[in-house]
Scaffold this active site. Structure first.
Site: not given
Length: 938
Positions: A376, A543, A620, A653-657, A703, A725
């Site tokens: 990361w 966001d 998270r 914005k398509w995120d995966m955290n 993302c 990031d």
């Protein structure tokens, strides 16, 4: 004889050689006497008339390598059957023996031969069936017809070509366990060239599914005639010796039958056996590209003439397992697209436990591996490794392609070189668990495997079912690593990124995240947008923090509706006000996740990946939704559709955290739990495909905690991916340099952020931050309300400069000049198609006082042309030679003097280069080159 430069697929029956010819490269293999696919060559064009079979003479058997197979017939004492060439010969011989039963010949021997023949081509009975059942001619002919019909129907159903990669067959994700009866119902009797077709759907059926006893209605299918694919007819002996598999270079490798290297696939049958040798049966050459399952990422075609596809059918004649190897030759690129399809044409289930999308064997040489690894905030760092004896591997087992390793690699012959030498590229178009292996055997030969990570993978194939691997793109270059990169960039821009976004210049955006984090409101976002508008920014992205009751990471994922306390006029009111300023509006989502503190989780706690009676690992403060389940995918699709339809939105914005844990699903039985990680990825693809098709005007940027899912699978749906990031300019030089080894500049999400940087606390100049971000999608991660007047002026100027230069940056050919992983500086340049216009970016990483840099040698220019060299956006700092201090000079600091433009030939720029003077850490320079004459007498 075809022209030497003609691309396509060529088959020579007399030598059984297949030649796959891309734009400037050839890939050659053959079918040897044992029906094994033997790899011969991958490199530059060779004349078609040259028979490359001689290359197999380099095989040298080891003293203990297994070689040759003792047939079942020999073990039974029936040597008359030992030399039968193939299954067809065996069937024909069986017919003769059956008819000869009642003649004056030795009836006992005829009966033994009849039984042996039957057992050889129907070994499933030997492996557990009743060997004493009726073997009369009528029964045998019926069984023979069933066996032939399985092959014909499955082959025809899988061999449809398509001219458009978006016109894909659906992937059956809802396969229930087969409740097979002990007594198999009779199947329709077929002859070669026929198949069973459903009258309702027109699709091919397995003969057993078309049985009246199975279906209950006899009239729901019909038998139609089909054209047979090509079969090799020349089975004369071509090989001087019988060699074991471990001695040969192979196209596709099984395990347990003499090849001790890592296999291409592994299976497990119901009886526990794991051997499944597959042999060439037939092939087909298609115009265009063979179909992939619906929503499966692949290199698509605009016209069928852009490619030719070879489909090879390999059989395990004992179990009925069929393997199709698909090779698509891209005519205008040095690329071949490969994938594998498994079909179970047997009567019992089989578990696929290892599936490589491609295997490539190389003859002995000095090989180096270049991979992209990191973590990361430090993604895709360039790592070079000399390959020595043994296995060198990297992988992801996290449920996504990951920050740690990228599903791509480059193999170089000799030490990696940016400009020269032979190199081979590999890129898996897949976003889940993957494995790359490079194995150097005891002979010095190299095997490369790339495909789904077998860790935790097991795909159950019931009779009649099939499985398709992800697509892998392999690339050749004799212009070093740089040549590999440029070919990947061109191919991905033209045939992977959604066609509607090709040659598209995205609006300059600003994201609220680093300016506000979760502390958003209608009023603050409107003020934020108003200040951004003054700078020339075109798109406002809202966001995290706008939905549910979310104020931090502990809640509301899954509750995709606007927070009324933060957005008093809703999203529609905010969007309307932003558009009234002449701006566009974008939104952040994390659709694959759910918070425990959410309405969705309280209603459906079973919708996340978890194992009943065990704890649930959080990351998270969130859990992962089970996207292998259709009900979950449908719910998310409808939630997103409602939001995206509620107001004007131009960007998502398509995120995966977080990554996957407890990979277990409530919807699938025990024998299919090894499929869930792959089904999760297929679910993501389906969801992305449905939502992007429903809202084709919206730009999607994917993302995953930054660059944790930067792969070709994501690019199939979204034209850009957030690279990291970490927005620090110096860190981004490394990240973006590494990313360009495989992926084009136009897809690299890159923004200018504030200083000190939020991830590193490093301060860099606005100039350097802006130039780094220009080598990507270009946007901002800062608070325009906090800028000084000087900073506002700089930002406005850089936005205008980017808009002028963006077409060349995004569409030009990239040449990397200085490698930051090998030096204290980085440089690269973009050249347009006719080499009349170029941009050169150079960055200093660490400035060692008193040391000078080598001259910057350019590339990609026409030697005979004359270029005007102009420095853009000069610096503002200069060293006082009397005091040694670095001082501000508002007039501008130029490399070669104010308003000085050089006129130099392409030859001089490439051979003598440009001197570059950096004064401090993270200094930078930008040159623009324009051809002023097309030729020069030198």
């Amino acid at each position: 004889m075809e022209n030497v430069g003609t691309p396509g697929v060529f088959f020579e029956p007399s030598t059984r050689n297949f030649r796959l010819r891309a734009k400037q490269a050839a890939y050659v293999f053959r079918v040897n006497d044992s029906r094994i696919l033997e790899h011969l060559y991958w490199g530059p064009f060779l004349p078609l008339e040259d028979d490359l079979s001689y290359l197999s003479l380099s095989n040298v058997p080891g003293p203990f390598d297994p070689r040759g197979v003792v047939s079942v017939a020999t073990m039974m004492g029936l040597n008359e059957l030992e030399n039968l060439a193939d299954e067809a010969d065996l069937r024909e011989r069986w017919k003769v023996y059956t008819k000869a039963k009642d003649s004056s010949d030795d009836k006992v021997k005829s009966r033994r031969l009849e039984n042996a023949s039957w057992r050889l081509w129907s070994m499933e009975r030997v492996r557990g069936g009743d060997l004493n059942k009726d073997l009369s001619e009528g029964v045998m002919l019926k069984a023979l017809g069933e066996s032939q019909s399985k092959v014909a129907s499955s082959w025809e159903d899988r061999s449809q070509s398509t001219s458009d990669g978006n016109n894909l067959k659906g992937l059956n994700l809802d396969v229930s366990r087969s409740n097979r009866a002990k007594e198999k119902p009779p199947s329709p009797l077929l002859i070669p060239g026929q198949r069973v077709v459903s009258k309702e759907t027109g699709k091919s059926l397995s003969p057993k599914l078309a049985s009246p006893r199975k279906r209950g209605v006899a009239e729901n299918y019909e038998i139609v005639h089909v054209e047979d694919p090509t079969e090799v007819t020349n089975w004369q002996k071509l090989d001087p010796d019988v060699l074991g598999k471990n001695t040969q270079l192979l196209e596709f490798a099984d395990q347990g039958t003499g090849d001790y290297r890592r296999p291409s696939f592994q299976v497990c049958y119901e009886d526990g056996s794991t051997q499944s040798p597959v042999y060439y049966f037939r092939h087909r050459i298609l115009k265009g590209k063979s179909a992939m399952p619906k929503y499966f990422p692949n290199i698509y075609l605009v016209e069928p003439r852009e490619a030719t596809t070879l489909v090879l059918e390999l059989h395990d004649f004992v179990t009925g397992l069929v393997v199709e190897l698909h090779y698509t030759v891209m005519h205008d690129y040095n690329a071949i697209c490969r994938h594998v399809v498994f079909l179970n044409n047997g009567d019992s289930s089989v578990s696929l436990q290892r599936v490589m999308s491609c295997t490539v064997d190389f003859d002995t040489d000095e090989y180096y591996l270049t991979q992209l690894s990191g973590s990361w905030a430090r993604e895709r760092q360039v790592v070079h490794t000399r390959l020595l004896d043994g296995i060198t591997a990297f992988q992801s087992g996290r449920g996504a392609s990951s920050h740690q390793h990228n599903p791509s690699a480059i193999i170089s012959c000799g030490a990696p070189n940016e400009e020269h030498g032979t190199a081979f590229g590999f890129a898996l178009l897949y976003s889940g668990n993957f494995l790359f292996e490079a194995e150097v055997s005891e002979t010095g030969r190299l095997r490369v495997n790339l495909g789904i990570n077998p860790q935790g993978f097991a795909w159950n194939l019931e009779p009649g079912e099939s499985f398709c691997s992800p697509e892998c793109v392999i690339m050749f270059s004799n212009e070093g690593i740089g040549g590999i990169s440029r070919e990947f960039h061109r191919l991905f821009c033209d045939h992977l990124i959604p066609q509607r976004w090709q040659n598209f210049i995205p609006p300059v955006l600003i994201n609220t995240w680093e300016a506000m984090y979760f502390n958003i409101s209608h009023e603050s976002v409107v003020e934020f947008a108003s200040k951004a508008k003054e700078l020339g920014i075109e798109l406002i992205v809202l966001d995290d923090g706008w939905f549910g009751h979310r104020n931090d990471t502990t809640s509301s994922l899954g509750d995709w509706y606007p927070n009324p306390q933060k957005l008093s006029y809703g999203l529609a009111g905010l969007s309307k006000e932003i558009h009234a300023m002449g701006l566009q509006f974008g939104l952040w989502f994390e659709p694959e996740m759910v918070s425990r503190d959410s309405e969705l989780y309280s209603l459906h706690p079973d919708w996340c990946l978890h194992i009943p009676a065990r704890g649930r690992t959080v990351g998270r403060n969130q859990l992962v939704l089970d996207l292998s389940r259709a009900v979950v995918r449908d719910h998310i699709f409808h939630q997103l559709s409602n939001i995206l339809s509620s107001c004007r939105i131009e960007y998502v914005k398509w995120d995966m955290n977080r990554h996957l844990t407890e990979v277990f699903s409530q919807d699938w039985p025990a024998n299919r739990q090894g499929e869930i990680a792959h089904r999760y990825v297929l679910g993501v693809y389906e969801l992305l495909g449905r939502i992007t098709n429903a809202f084709p005007h919206i730009i999607f940027e994917t993302c995953s905690g930054g660059g944790g899912r930067f792969d070709g699978g994501m690019l199939y749906f979204a034209p850009q991916i957030w690279a990291s990031d970490n927005t620090d300019a110096v860190s981004r030089i490394y990240i973006q340099y590494g990313t360009t080894l495989v992926y084009p500049i136009c897809c690299i999400g890159s923004h200018v952020s504030t200083v000190p940087n939020h991830q590193t606390l490093r301060s860099t100049s606005m100039k350097t931050r802006s130039l780094v971000a220009m080598c990507g999608t270009f946007g901002y991660e800062l608070d325009p309300r906090q800028l000084s007047e000087d900073e506002k002026g700089e930002i406005s100027a850089y936005i205008q400069l980017y808009k002028r230069l963006a077409p060349l940056i995004r569409q030009g050919s990239l040449y990397r000049l200085w490698n930051p992983f090998l030096s204290s500086s980085a440089a690269w340049m973009f050249v347009n198609r006719d080499a009349s216009h170029a941009l050169v970016f150079a960055f200093n990483i660490r400035r060692e006082v008193g040391r000078l840099l080598p001259r910057l040698l350019l590339r990609g220019l026409i030697y005979e042309s004359v270029y005007q060299v102009e420095e853009l956006c000069p610096g503002k700092l200069v060293r006082n030679i009397d005091t040694g201090a670095i001082m501000l000079d508002p007039r501008g600091v130029y490399q070669y003097g104010e308003n000085k433009k050089l006129l130099l030939s392409g030859r001089t720029l490439c051979c003598a280069g440009l001197p570059v003077k950096f004064l401090f850490d993270a200094d930078s320079v930008l040159f623009e080159l324009k051809a002023v004459t097309s030729s020069l007498s030198l």
